[in-house]
Design a protein around this motif. Structure first.
Motif, PDB file in Angstrom:
ATOM      1  N   ILE A   1      -3.564  -2.567  -6.028  1.00 10.07           N
ATOM      2  CA  ILE A   1      -4.898  -2.709  -5.435  1.00 10.07           C
ATOM      3  C   ILE A   1      -5.110  -1.531  -4.485  1.00 10.07           C
ATOM      4  CG2 ILE A   1      -5.037  -5.200  -5.823  1.00 10.07           C
ATOM      5  CD1 ILE A   1      -4.510  -5.565  -2.785  1.00 10.07           C
TER       6      ILE A   1
ATOM      7  N   THR B   1       6.832  -7.515  -4.145  1.00 11.75           N
ATOM      8  CA  THR B   1       5.771  -6.814  -3.416  1.00 11.75           C
ATOM      9  C   THR B   1       6.211  -5.435  -2.917  1.00 11.75           C
ATOM     10  OG1 THR B   1       6.447  -8.079  -1.458  1.00 11.75           O
ATOM     11  CG2 THR B   1       4.550  -8.906  -2.692  1.00 11.75           C
TER      12      THR B   1
ATOM     13  N   GLY C   1      -4.865  -6.103   3.261  1.00  8.02           N
ATOM     14  CA  GLY C   1      -3.467  -5.918   2.854  1.00  8.02           C
ATOM     15  C   GLY C   1      -2.602  -7.119   3.196  1.00  8.02           C
TER      16      GLY C   1
ATOM     17  N   ALA D   1      -3.478 -10.025   1.017  1.00  5.27           N
ATOM     18  CA  ALA D   1      -2.926  -9.852  -0.338  1.00  5.27           C
ATOM     19  C   ALA D   1      -1.431 -10.182  -0.347  1.00  5.27           C
ATOM     20  CB  ALA D   1      -3.168  -8.425  -0.817  1.00  5.27           C
ATOM     21  N   LEU D   2      -0.749  -9.817   0.728  1.00  2.00           N
ATOM     22  CA  LEU D   2       0.688 -10.105   0.797  1.00  2.00           C
ATOM     23  C   LEU D   2       0.930 -11.625   0.791  1.00  2.00           C
ATOM     24  CD1 LEU D   2       3.582  -9.116   1.094  1.00  2.00           C
ATOM     25  CD2 LEU D   2       3.205  -8.920   3.573  1.00  2.00           C
TER      26      LEU D   2
ATOM     27  N   ILE E   1       0.518  -3.016  -2.947  1.00  2.00           N
ATOM     28  CA  ILE E   1      -0.621  -3.256  -2.055  1.00  2.00           C
ATOM     29  C   ILE E   1      -0.774  -2.018  -1.182  1.00  2.00           C
ATOM     30  CG2 ILE E   1      -1.522  -4.729  -0.211  1.00  2.00           C
ATOM     31  CD1 ILE E   1       0.464  -6.943  -1.292  1.00  2.00           C
TER      32      ILE E   1
ATOM     33  N   ALA F   1      -8.870 -10.389  -1.307  1.00  2.00           N
ATOM     34  CA  ALA F   1      -7.500 -10.363  -1.834  1.00  2.00           C
ATOM     35  C   ALA F   1      -7.346 -11.366  -2.984  1.00  2.00           C
ATOM     36  CB  ALA F   1      -6.509 -10.671  -0.717  1.00  2.00           C
TER      37      ALA F   1
ATOM     38  N   ALA G   1      -1.060  -2.012   3.232  1.00  2.00           N
ATOM     39  CA  ALA G   1      -0.592  -3.404   3.327  1.00  2.00           C
ATOM     40  C   ALA G   1      -0.713  -3.972   4.740  1.00  2.00           C
ATOM     41  CB  ALA G   1       0.862  -3.486   2.850  1.00  2.00           C
TER      42      ALA G   1
ATOM     43  N   GLY H   1       4.418  -2.095  -0.747  1.00  2.92           N
ATOM     44  CA  GLY H   1       3.234  -1.859   0.083  1.00  2.92           C
ATOM     45  C   GLY H   1       3.303  -0.516   0.770  1.00  2.92           C
TER      46      GLY H   1
ATOM     47  N   LEU I   1      -6.214 -10.228  -6.668  1.00  2.70           N
ATOM     48  CA  LEU I   1      -4.881 -10.598  -7.192  1.00  2.70           C
ATOM     49  C   LEU I   1      -4.954 -11.718  -8.226  1.00  2.70           C
ATOM     50  CD1 LEU I   1      -3.881  -8.768  -4.956  1.00  2.70           C
ATOM     51  CD2 LEU I   1      -2.175 -10.457  -4.362  1.00  2.70           C
TER      52      LEU I   1
END
Ligand SMILES: NC(=O)c1ccc[n+]([C@@H]2O[C@H](COP(=O)([O-])OP(=O)(O)OC[C@H]3O[C@@H](n4cnc5c(N)ncnc54)[C@H](OP(=O)(O)O)[C@@H]3O)[C@@H](O)[C@H]2O)c1
Length: 339
Positions: free
Chosen positions: A212, A167, A153, A156-157, A145, A127, A148, A169, A131
């Motif tokens: 992503i 964000t 996921g 990444a969040l 994402i 991630a 997510a 997702g 990012l």
């Protein structure tokens, strides 16, 4: 020691726990008594025969562990002995004991349990690379994402929230409440509706700055089409192909046929960027990865990195763990514990 061996390509019955001789660390290595090993989607694809990077079978999968250093080779700083660590393993992690180069270990933050420690390397490094390093996400930008609610996921969040991005997702509807509690601004149930028009509606037809996408095949075309100007698409997996036997091979072929071709002039005129990431091809760049890892571990101390372990399965239940992930039941990480 006991190890989880993927004995052949196939369904979960090919996974066996077997006794093997204990390994001995070389001069620049440490021996770790594993307390938890990460399970990743790549391990499932490897079992299905769909992961080209997997070692020949029979093989022991596992890219990451947490545990206690039992002993160290003569060139390794002896202060490591007895320490709780997190380590990256180039396969072989799903074992009671592993040996790794000292450069691949990091002290486990005390805040984390061993299970949480094993949830860090693959998900958070992937991630972070997507990012921060390659996606160059900035405060005020927007990110979509995909998946997510999975391990990558959720990681990444965490990182997108820290950056200060808006964000979006995609995830199964059952995961939305949890994702909202973790801070996801706009969950989209991509299994009940086409996510693309929904994203357009939510962004007033503009699309987002970064996407992503681990789904792959024709899905990358849809993601590419959903970027706004100066938008970037990060491609990092082909989970659309996941299936056992011939069906998996056919799905992989279909994904390969449907993959997009990117024209330099189209990228130029649309102000778009595309990139790919395979963390498993970064072993020759340990210094870079160590810098990312140190930032991630600092994030643990500062509490913006929050590894979420859905379930820990005993080694003997590895088949159940694979099935659990294949059936998309996990939110965040699944780990395996020797006992
Ligand atoms: N390139 C790299 O370096 C790298 C590194 C790590 C992971 N990856 C890739 O990233 C993806 C996610 O990995 P992960 O460890 O986060 O997995 P994970 O924790 O199992 O999460 C994956 C999620 O994706 C969704 N999904 C979509 N298609 C699926 C399918 N065919 N089968 C099962 N689930 C599916 C499910 O969420 P919903 O219920 O919301 O559908 C699932 O929970 C995989 O494709 C993996 O290979 C790539």
């Amino acid at each position: 020691m006991r190890q989880i061996v993927t004995t052949a390509n196939g369904d979960i019955d090919v996974l066996k726990v077997q006794e093997k001789p204990d390994p001995t660390p070389r001069n620049d290595e440490v021996l770790i008594k594993v307390r938890a090993a990460g399970l990743n989607f790549a391990d499932i694809l490897a079992r299905q025969g769909l992961y080209p990077d997997a070692p020949p079978k029979p093989c022991v999968m596992g890219y990451e562990v947490s545990g206690v250093v039992e002993s160290a080779g003569k060139d390794v700083n002896s202060s490591f002995a007895g320490k709780s660590v997190v380590a990256m393993t180039r396969f072989g992690g799903q074992s009671e004991l592993v040996v790794v180069k000292a450069a691949q270990i990091f002290e486990k933050p005390e805040k984390l349990t061993f299970e949480q420690g094993a949830a860090i390397p693959v998900n958070y490094l992937t991630a972070y690379a997507l990012l921060i390093v390659m996606g160059s996400l900035h405060a005020g930008e927007s990110v979509l994402i995909h998946n997510a609610g999975g391990g990558v996921g959720l990681a990444a969040l965490d990182i997108a929230k820290k950056v200060g991005a808006v964000t979006y997702g995609t995830a199964s509807g059952s995961k939305h409440q949890f994702l909202k509690e973790r801070g996801l601004d706009h969950p989209i149930d991509y299994r009940k509706q086409d996510w693309q028009p929904e994203l357009q509606k939510l962004t007033n037809g503009r699309g987002v700055d970064l996407i992503i996408d681990p789904i792959g095949g024709g899905h990358w075309k849809k993601s590419y089409a959903s970027l706004r100007h100066t938008g970037r698409l990060g491609m990092f997996g082909v989970s659309t192909a996941s299936a056992n036997g011939l069906s998996g091979k056919l799905k992989m072929l279909k994904a390969a046929i449907q993959m997009p071709w990117f024209q330099p002039l189209a990228l130029l005129n649309k102000n778009r960027g595309v990139f790919g990431l395979n963390l498993g091809h970064m072993w020759h760049e340990p210094e870079k990865v160590a810098v990312w890892m140190r930032d991630i571990l600092r994030g643990v101390e500062e509490e913006w990195i929050r590894p979420h372990v859905d379930q820990a399965f005993a080694f003997d239940d590895v088949g159940k763990a694979h099935r659990y992930m294949e059936e998309r039941k996990n939110i965040g990480k699944v780990v395996l514990t020797p006992k």
